[in-house]
Write a protein that holds these residues in place. Sequence first.
Motif, PDB file in Angstrom:
ATOM      1  N   GLY A  24       0.752  -1.478   0.003  1.00 54.16           N
ATOM      2  CA  GLY A  24       0.172  -0.012  -0.246  1.00 54.16           C
ATOM      3  C   GLY A  24       0.754   1.244  -0.149  1.00 54.16           C
ATOM      4  O   GLY A  24       0.355   2.272  -0.535  1.00 54.16           O
ATOM      5  N   ARG A  25       1.976   1.258   0.482  1.00 54.16           N
ATOM      6  CA  ARG A  25       2.835   2.403   0.850  1.00 54.16           C
ATOM      7  C   ARG A  25       4.015   2.417   0.190  1.00 54.16           C
ATOM      8  O   ARG A  25       4.564   3.739  -0.106  1.00 54.16           O
ATOM      9  N   SER A  26       4.447   1.451  -0.572  1.00 48.57           N
ATOM     10  CA  SER A  26       5.643   1.498  -1.127  1.00 48.57           C
ATOM     11  C   SER A  26       6.209   0.888  -2.467  1.00 48.57           C
ATOM     12  O   SER A  26       6.851   1.110  -3.247  1.00 48.57           O
ATOM     13  N   LEU A  27       4.876   0.300  -3.020  1.00 48.37           N
ATOM     14  CA  LEU A  27       5.092  -0.226  -4.412  1.00 48.37           C
ATOM     15  C   LEU A  27       4.284   0.226  -5.324  1.00 48.37           C
ATOM     16  O   LEU A  27       3.257   0.738  -5.013  1.00 48.37           O
ATOM     17  N   SER A  28       5.032   0.645  -6.655  1.00 50.17           N
ATOM     18  CA  SER A  28       4.203   1.178  -7.751  1.00 50.17           C
ATOM     19  C   SER A  28       3.097   0.280  -8.343  1.00 50.17           C
ATOM     20  O   SER A  28       3.443  -1.001  -8.278  1.00 50.17           O
ATOM     21  N   VAL A  29       2.284   0.624  -9.247  1.00 53.97           N
ATOM     22  CA  VAL A  29       1.418  -0.133 -10.000  1.00 53.97           C
ATOM     23  C   VAL A  29       2.347  -1.375 -10.863  1.00 53.97           C
ATOM     24  O   VAL A  29       1.952  -2.325 -11.113  1.00 53.97           O
ATOM     25  N   GLU A  30       3.351  -0.832 -11.232  1.00 52.55           N
ATOM     26  CA  GLU A  30       3.958  -1.655 -12.071  1.00 52.55           C
ATOM     27  C   GLU A  30       4.612  -2.640 -11.529  1.00 52.55           C
ATOM     28  O   GLU A  30       4.978  -3.991 -11.684  1.00 52.55           O
ATOM     29  N   GLU A  31       5.340  -2.360 -10.289  1.00 50.03           N
ATOM     30  CA  GLU A  31       5.878  -3.280  -9.351  1.00 50.03           C
ATOM     31  C   GLU A  31       4.800  -4.381  -8.795  1.00 50.03           C
ATOM     32  O   GLU A  31       4.988  -5.773  -8.980  1.00 50.03           O
ATOM     33  N   LEU A  32       3.634  -3.936  -8.499  1.00 48.20           N
ATOM     34  CA  LEU A  32       2.574  -4.712  -8.098  1.00 48.20           C
ATOM     35  C   LEU A  32       2.188  -5.907  -9.394  1.00 48.20           C
ATOM     36  O   LEU A  32       1.747  -6.719  -9.008  1.00 48.20           O
ATOM     37  N   SER A  33       2.101  -5.163 -10.440  1.00 41.08           N
ATOM     38  CA  SER A  33       1.543  -5.955 -11.631  1.00 41.08           C
ATOM     39  C   SER A  33       2.574  -7.112 -12.148  1.00 41.08           C
ATOM     40  O   SER A  33       2.203  -8.143 -12.295  1.00 41.08           O
ATOM     41  N   ALA A  34       4.131  -6.782 -11.844  1.00 45.67           N
ATOM     42  CA  ALA A  34       5.009  -7.760 -11.922  1.00 45.67           C
ATOM     43  C   ALA A  34       4.907  -8.708 -11.065  1.00 45.67           C
ATOM     44  O   ALA A  34       5.056 -10.032 -11.513  1.00 45.67           O
ATOM     45  N   LEU A  35       4.752  -8.662  -9.851  1.00 46.26           N
ATOM     46  CA  LEU A  35       4.441  -9.427  -8.707  1.00 46.26           C
ATOM     47  C   LEU A  35       3.417 -10.548  -9.040  1.00 46.26           C
ATOM     48  O   LEU A  35       3.412 -11.759  -9.012  1.00 46.26           O
ATOM     49  N   SER A  36       2.318  -9.786  -9.394  1.00 38.71           N
ATOM     50  CA  SER A  36       1.091 -10.406  -9.825  1.00 38.71           C
ATOM     51  C   SER A  36       1.326 -11.486 -11.045  1.00 38.71           C
ATOM     52  O   SER A  36       0.711 -12.529 -10.792  1.00 38.71           O
ATOM     53  N   SER A  37       1.771 -10.999 -12.041  1.00 43.72           N
ATOM     54  CA  SER A  37       1.986 -11.892 -13.266  1.00 43.72           C
ATOM     55  C   SER A  37       2.835 -12.910 -12.870  1.00 43.72           C
ATOM     56  O   SER A  37       2.543 -13.862 -13.515  1.00 43.72           O
ATOM     57  N   ARG A  38       3.877 -12.702 -12.132  1.00 41.52           N
ATOM     58  CA  ARG A  38       4.950 -13.903 -11.927  1.00 41.52           C
ATOM     59  C   ARG A  38       4.243 -15.099 -11.233  1.00 41.52           C
ATOM     60  O   ARG A  38       4.764 -16.057 -11.434  1.00 41.52           O
ATOM     61  N   GLY A  39       3.423 -14.762 -10.143  1.00 37.03           N
ATOM     62  CA  GLY A  39       2.943 -15.782  -9.167  1.00 37.03           C
ATOM     63  C   GLY A  39       3.921 -16.444  -8.368  1.00 37.03           C
ATOM     64  O   GLY A  39       3.557 -17.507  -8.020  1.00 37.03           O
ATOM     65  N   GLU A  40       4.979 -15.863  -7.909  1.00 35.67           N
ATOM     66  CA  GLU A  40       6.056 -16.403  -7.278  1.00 35.67           C
ATOM     67  C   GLU A  40       5.566 -16.327  -5.626  1.00 35.67           C
ATOM     68  O   GLU A  40       6.390 -17.239  -4.862  1.00 35.67           O
ATOM     69  N   LEU A  41       4.878 -15.539  -5.391  1.00 40.52           N
ATOM     70  CA  LEU A  41       4.542 -15.338  -3.909  1.00 40.52           C
ATOM     71  C   LEU A  41       3.423 -16.400  -3.329  1.00 40.52           C
ATOM     72  O   LEU A  41       2.700 -17.093  -3.910  1.00 40.52           O
ATOM     73  N   HIS A  42       3.629 -16.604  -2.000  1.00 37.45           N
ATOM     74  CA  HIS A  42       2.549 -17.314  -1.239  1.00 37.45           C
ATOM     75  C   HIS A  42       1.063 -16.962  -1.790  1.00 37.45           C
ATOM     76  O   HIS A  42       0.935 -15.742  -1.694  1.00 37.45           O
ATOM     77  N   ASP A  43       0.224 -17.819  -1.930  1.00 37.36           N
ATOM     78  CA  ASP A  43      -1.170 -17.740  -2.160  1.00 37.36           C
ATOM     79  C   ASP A  43      -1.770 -16.326  -1.371  1.00 37.36           C
ATOM     80  O   ASP A  43      -2.473 -15.627  -1.800  1.00 37.36           O
ATOM     81  N   ALA A  44      -1.626 -16.332  -0.001  1.00 44.13           N
ATOM     82  CA  ALA A  44      -2.158 -15.145   0.681  1.00 44.13           C
ATOM     83  C   ALA A  44      -1.642 -14.115   0.519  1.00 44.13           C
ATOM     84  O   ALA A  44      -2.226 -13.146   0.414  1.00 44.13           O
ATOM     85  N   MET A  45      -0.388 -13.884   0.132  1.00 51.90           N
ATOM     86  CA  MET A  45       0.429 -12.661  -0.033  1.00 51.90           C
ATOM     87  C   MET A  45      -0.166 -12.072  -1.658  1.00 51.90           C
ATOM     88  O   MET A  45      -0.198 -10.934  -1.885  1.00 51.90           O
ATOM     89  N   LEU A  46      -0.191 -13.274  -2.527  1.00 49.16           N
ATOM     90  CA  LEU A  46      -0.807 -12.753  -3.818  1.00 49.16           C
ATOM     91  C   LEU A  46      -1.984 -11.948  -3.491  1.00 49.16           C
ATOM     92  O   LEU A  46      -2.328 -11.147  -4.612  1.00 49.16           O
ATOM     93  N   GLU A  47      -2.857 -12.410  -2.858  1.00 46.88           N
ATOM     94  CA  GLU A  47      -4.087 -11.775  -2.834  1.00 46.88           C
ATOM     95  C   GLU A  47      -4.105 -10.426  -2.286  1.00 46.88           C
ATOM     96  O   GLU A  47      -4.697  -9.591  -2.996  1.00 46.88           O
ATOM     97  N   VAL A  48      -3.242 -10.077  -1.453  1.00 44.00           N
ATOM     98  CA  VAL A  48      -2.782  -8.865  -1.258  1.00 44.00           C
ATOM     99  C   VAL A  48      -2.375  -7.982  -2.149  1.00 44.00           C
ATOM    100  O   VAL A  48      -2.752  -6.666  -2.347  1.00 44.00           O
ATOM    101  N   VAL A  49      -1.334  -8.546  -2.914  1.00 47.25           N
ATOM    102  CA  VAL A  49      -0.613  -7.894  -4.016  1.00 47.25           C
ATOM    103  C   VAL A  49      -1.835  -7.658  -5.003  1.00 47.25           C
ATOM    104  O   VAL A  49      -2.000  -6.382  -5.399  1.00 47.25           O
ATOM    105  N   ARG A  50      -2.507  -8.196  -5.465  1.00 46.85           N
ATOM    106  CA  ARG A  50      -3.485  -8.167  -6.664  1.00 46.85           C
ATOM    107  C   ARG A  50      -4.634  -7.184  -5.943  1.00 46.85           C
ATOM    108  O   ARG A  50      -5.024  -6.219  -6.810  1.00 46.85           O
ATOM    109  N   PHE A  51      -5.011  -6.954  -4.605  1.00 50.51           N
ATOM    110  CA  PHE A  51      -5.905  -6.318  -4.230  1.00 50.51           C
ATOM    111  C   PHE A  51      -5.387  -4.659  -4.502  1.00 50.51           C
ATOM    112  O   PHE A  51      -6.148  -3.853  -4.916  1.00 50.51           O
ATOM    113  N   TRP A  52      -4.236  -4.545  -4.099  1.00 45.54           N
ATOM    114  CA  TRP A  52      -3.742  -3.186  -4.110  1.00 45.54           C
ATOM    115  C   TRP A  52      -3.165  -2.801  -5.521  1.00 45.54           C
ATOM    116  O   TRP A  52      -3.225  -1.495  -5.879  1.00 45.54           O
TER     117      TRP A  52
END
Length: 615
Positions: free
Chosen positions: A155-183
């Motif tokens: 919410g406070r430190s990542l840009s849309v582009e960084e969030l989109s990159a994390l979301s598309s790669r799908g490397e995070l734990h499922d619970a964290m991916l939900e947070v990333v995609r929400f933001w």
Amino acid sequence: MFVSKRVIASFRIFTVLTLLTVFSANVFSAEGGSALFKRAKEFYAAGQYDSTIVIIREHLRKHGRDPESYTLVPLIAEAYMRKGEYTQFRRLIDMYRQKFPNATFTARLYYLDGIAHAKEQKHMQALMSFSRALELGISAELYSLTISNTEHVCGRSLSVEELSALSSRGELHDAMLEVVRFWEVRKLDMAGQAVRAQNSAEEFRRLYPRSRYLDQLRDLLARPKEQKRAASAAAGAAGMQVGLLTPLSGDNAAIGKMVLQGAKLAFDKYNSTAANPLKLIVYDTKGNPIETARRSKDLLLKDQVPVCIGPVLSSTATVSAAMFAGKDIVMISPTANEDGIASIGDNIFQMNVTVGSIAQKLARYSLDNLNIREYAIIAPANNFGYAMAEAFKEELARRNIAVVFEEYFADGTHDITPILRQLRSTLLIRHLEKLAADRGNLQKITQISRADSIRYADSTLAVGGLFMPMSTDDVVKLAPQVVFRRIRTQMLGAGGWNDPSVPVEGKRYVHNAIISVGFQPNQQSEAWNEFAKAYKAHYNEEPNSIAALGYDAAQLVIKTIEESGGADAARIKKSLKETKGYNGLSGTISFDQADGANSEAIILRVTENGFVRVQ
């Protein structure tokens, strides 16, 4: 609501330290343990981290195999963490993980590593460490803290582009991916990217139908899709607008004019039969970064075009790419070839093959098709030469292939004899070492004896491949010197080698060289003849490859608009991402899924009659 960076930073530090305190209490509150461990805990609880480190470190130095290191190492690790000595902290994590691969403390240490990365402002690494902690399994309380920290970082430190990159790669734990995609959805909406935000919100609801975040997205999900359709219909009725940024004045005006004329020819042809014509909005960048920024802002805010052709130069394309990244606009540069521009955002595309792709394609071809396993590099000491050499070496390194010699010459050099003498010395040493090894002597040779210098003075020495990325003038002047200095090799080139004067003026010395180029129009094809005829009728001049690149960029934009069904930047981007093997006048175009750059470099052989494509 946005708050100042100072407030955010203070909040973040307070949060991190609070979480560390809670964590420490959890991990080290258990009763039991040796007197040493209890004393170390007391020092730690009193905030005497240096003392904690000293007594544990001394014990481990003398009794490194003591089973109690299972609990002592996590304690000293957190003490280092408290002191901000993250290198020591991470070194201990690595050692601890190797010694106790199944330890219950490991997940907690990864959590701490995430906190350390967050304090270092390395937010992407912080999330990866948090994810690793969740995957290894942690307590319910620590799980809650991990998700809370993930929310703060996203919410406070990542840009849309960084969030989109994390979301598309799908490397995070499922619970964290939900947070990333929400933001990602929230920040798209806050940035005014309504179409992308709504599409992402709908995708989020499909993936997480019971998410606790859905209440916060209720308003966005409730927005009628008719608004989106109405906007597209209105744009279609008025004639959809496409931007074009190109230098029409200044030093690069000739290039800009060719790109514009090629693009206009494509749009004129389409509009002559289209029910909803496309309107081309052209801005002169003057080849200037400041003017490019002004005109990019106009296209983005005033004209609100969904797609922009250009800018034409790499220096100005970088400016627009930075402004357009993550916005509701797609940028496709027909001619910019500097590496990394397309990677600035997933809505940025480069149609011209980049310098790095050209060098890497040549390296792969020489390895796979010519079976070369030993290379030398001689290149100009300028940005082009360095970039080409680095990309070429990177590709060789992936196959564990050595570059035995590398040297650069200043621009304007007419004689590279000193460099070739150095190359001969290197090759002679390698030859002598091979002879010695055949006799069972594996000693390295550091210098050539006088006797060997005389013996091999007139001998031809060989190296498998010699990469010489030079300008046309350099090729004609310098490549023959390799033969004169009795060096036998397969010459490899790029860029300036692809000129009609090279086979003629370079003569037999350059024949059989293998080169890699970004585009090679087939000027004998029927499609080119039709294009040339129409171009000359419109502008009373013959077209060249630059004009063809402008034409191809426009044709691709027209194709993607038709496929996407209107003025929707997200769908235009998706259509371009899926472009593979598009046969344009300037060559084949395939956009890399990772960064939107055209990966279709081609391989040519230099012959006495010109150039022959071999791949």
